[in-house]
Scaffold this active site. Structure first.
Site, PDB file in Angstrom:
ATOM      1  N   ASP A  55     -12.996 -20.802 -48.782  1.00  0.00           N
ATOM      2  CA  ASP A  55     -12.894 -19.037 -48.781  1.00  0.00           C
ATOM      3  C   ASP A  55     -13.706 -19.180 -49.678  1.00  0.00           C
ATOM      4  O   ASP A  55     -15.117 -18.061 -49.389  1.00  0.00           O
ATOM      5  CB  ASP A  55     -11.841 -18.312 -48.987  1.00  0.00           C
ATOM      6  CG  ASP A  55     -12.032 -16.767 -48.083  1.00  0.00           C
ATOM      7  OD1 ASP A  55     -12.548 -16.956 -47.062  1.00  0.00           O
ATOM      8  OD2 ASP A  55     -11.888 -16.158 -49.021  1.00  0.00           O
ATOM      9  N   GLU A  97     -15.998 -11.536 -57.127  1.00  0.00           N
ATOM     10  CA  GLU A  97     -15.476 -12.460 -56.771  1.00  0.00           C
ATOM     11  C   GLU A  97     -15.887 -13.807 -57.048  1.00  0.00           C
ATOM     12  O   GLU A  97     -14.821 -15.009 -56.892  1.00  0.00           O
ATOM     13  CB  GLU A  97     -15.974 -11.951 -55.358  1.00  0.00           C
ATOM     14  CG  GLU A  97     -14.467 -12.602 -54.270  1.00  0.00           C
ATOM     15  CD  GLU A  97     -14.196 -11.998 -52.863  1.00  0.00           C
ATOM     16  OE1 GLU A  97     -13.991 -10.384 -52.336  1.00  0.00           O
ATOM     17  OE2 GLU A  97     -14.298 -12.351 -51.984  1.00  0.00           O
ATOM     18  N   GLU A 149     -14.234  -7.424 -43.595  1.00  0.00           N
ATOM     19  CA  GLU A 149     -13.586  -7.111 -44.802  1.00  0.00           C
ATOM     20  C   GLU A 149     -11.755  -5.906 -44.187  1.00  0.00           C
ATOM     21  O   GLU A 149     -10.452  -6.723 -45.103  1.00  0.00           O
ATOM     22  CB  GLU A 149     -13.991  -6.380 -45.288  1.00  0.00           C
ATOM     23  CG  GLU A 149     -15.435  -6.582 -45.942  1.00  0.00           C
ATOM     24  CD  GLU A 149     -15.201  -7.415 -47.234  1.00  0.00           C
ATOM     25  OE1 GLU A 149     -14.684  -8.320 -46.904  1.00  0.00           O
ATOM     26  OE2 GLU A 149     -15.852  -7.309 -47.921  1.00  0.00           O
ATOM     27  N   GLU A 219     -11.662 -15.519 -37.759  1.00  0.00           N
ATOM     28  CA  GLU A 219     -11.057 -15.506 -38.646  1.00  0.00           C
ATOM     29  C   GLU A 219      -9.311 -15.957 -38.525  1.00  0.00           C
ATOM     30  O   GLU A 219      -9.001 -16.399 -38.986  1.00  0.00           O
ATOM     31  CB  GLU A 219     -10.626 -13.757 -38.731  1.00  0.00           C
ATOM     32  CG  GLU A 219     -11.725 -12.832 -39.633  1.00  0.00           C
ATOM     33  CD  GLU A 219     -11.892 -13.599 -40.919  1.00  0.00           C
ATOM     34  OE1 GLU A 219     -10.535 -14.154 -41.512  1.00  0.00           O
ATOM     35  OE2 GLU A 219     -12.918 -13.208 -41.772  1.00  0.00           O
TER      36      GLU A 219
HETATM   37  C1  HMH Z   1     -12.765 -16.146 -43.846  1.00  0.00           C
HETATM   38  N1  HMH Z   1     -12.986 -13.589 -44.777  1.00  0.00           N
HETATM   39  C2  HMH Z   1     -12.600 -14.775 -45.031  1.00  0.00           C
HETATM   40  N2  HMH Z   1     -13.050 -14.525 -46.568  1.00  0.00           N
HETATM   41  C3  HMH Z   1     -13.116 -13.643 -46.767  1.00  0.00           C
HETATM   42  N3  HMH Z   1     -13.183 -13.161 -48.061  1.00  0.00           N
HETATM   43  C4  HMH Z   1     -13.151 -12.394 -46.229  1.00  0.00           C
HETATM   44  C5  HMH Z   1     -12.421 -12.431 -44.781  1.00  0.00           C
HETATM   45  C6  HMH Z   1     -12.732 -10.788 -46.864  1.00  0.00           C
HETATM   46  O1  HMH Z   1     -14.427 -10.925 -47.595  1.00  0.00           O
END
Ligand code: HMH
Length: 232
Positions: A55, A97, A149, A219
């Protein structure tokens, strides 16, 4: 599908129509077994670390995508709605972040400098890069931004909801996206997308719908990879 406004019935927007029409896949993305495992406290820590490091790569690629939306919002001469400010605050949050990921990585003993993107991460990042192109309509881009999001918000909020047994050491992670403030931010993105979709051509609306569905698929693949489904 008939979306003609009816007298006395509040119009809830195109995103509402899509969420109803595509409930199954949306639920697949927001109630994935990886998320359910966090919520019931059975998540495998190596899976969690894999998610964290992949991520981080995703979020880095997310920055130019969100920046491209700042540009597109700014170029729209009708920006009397303050879209630029909304998107810019999202970009600022991504700055925090990235620091947050670095701190989490050191807490969990993950070395981010050696992490290589896995196939689903690569595919998702390439998708983001394609959406960054000036050819891609602002409405389509905003739809993607909202959907990306919203999936995280709904997923992680579920891990904090009533009856959840999320391990205390993962609560901070779930709070990052599951908090109400982020929920409000997602609503702001959704309002922008809905406002634009109301004025969009049929072609733009169908492109935005396809983009919404593709986000959900990416996702799901991302969660699958994180969970460690054989083959990844
Ligand atoms: C894969 N989808 C993914 N990572 C993230 N951080 C977000 C959504 C949301 O910002």
């Amino acid at each position: 599908m008939d979306v003609t406004p009816k007298p006395g019935v509040p119009y809830r927007g195109m995103t509402d129509t899509w969420l109803k029409k595509h409930t199954l896949i949306y639920t697949g993305a927001t109630r994935h077994p990886f998320i359910l495992a966090i919520r019931d406290g059975t998540v495998d820590i190596s899976a969690f670390k894999r998610w964290l490091s992949q991520d981080y790569i995703f979020v880095r690629a997310f920055v130019p995508f969100v920046a491209s939306l700042v540009v597109k919002a700014w170029k729209k001469s009708d920006d009397s709605h303050g879209d630029v400010e909304v998107i810019l605050s999202g970009l600022a949050a991504l700055n925090d972040e990235i620091d947050w990921f670095k701190k989490q990585a050191s807490k969990w003993g993950v070395d981010l400098s050696v992490v290589a993107p896995q196939k689903p991460t690569q595919d998702y990042c390439r998708f983001l890069e394609n959406l960054t192109s000036p050819e891609v309509d602002y409405t389509v881009g905003m739809t993607a931004y909202w959907a990306i999001e919203a999936v995280y918000q709904e997923s992680f909020a579920h891990c904090l909801g009533e009856g959840s047994k999320t391990p205390p050491e993962l609560e901070e992670v779930c709070q990052r996206w599951g908090n109400d403030g982020f929920g409000n931010y997602c609503s702001a993105l959704r309002s922008i997308a809905d406002r634009r979709l109301l004025k969009a051509t049929d072609d733009e609306v169908s492109k935005a719908e396809v983009t919404f569905l593709r986000v959900l698929e990416y996702e799901v693949e991302f969660w699958n990879m994180s969970r460690g489904i054989p083959g990844y």
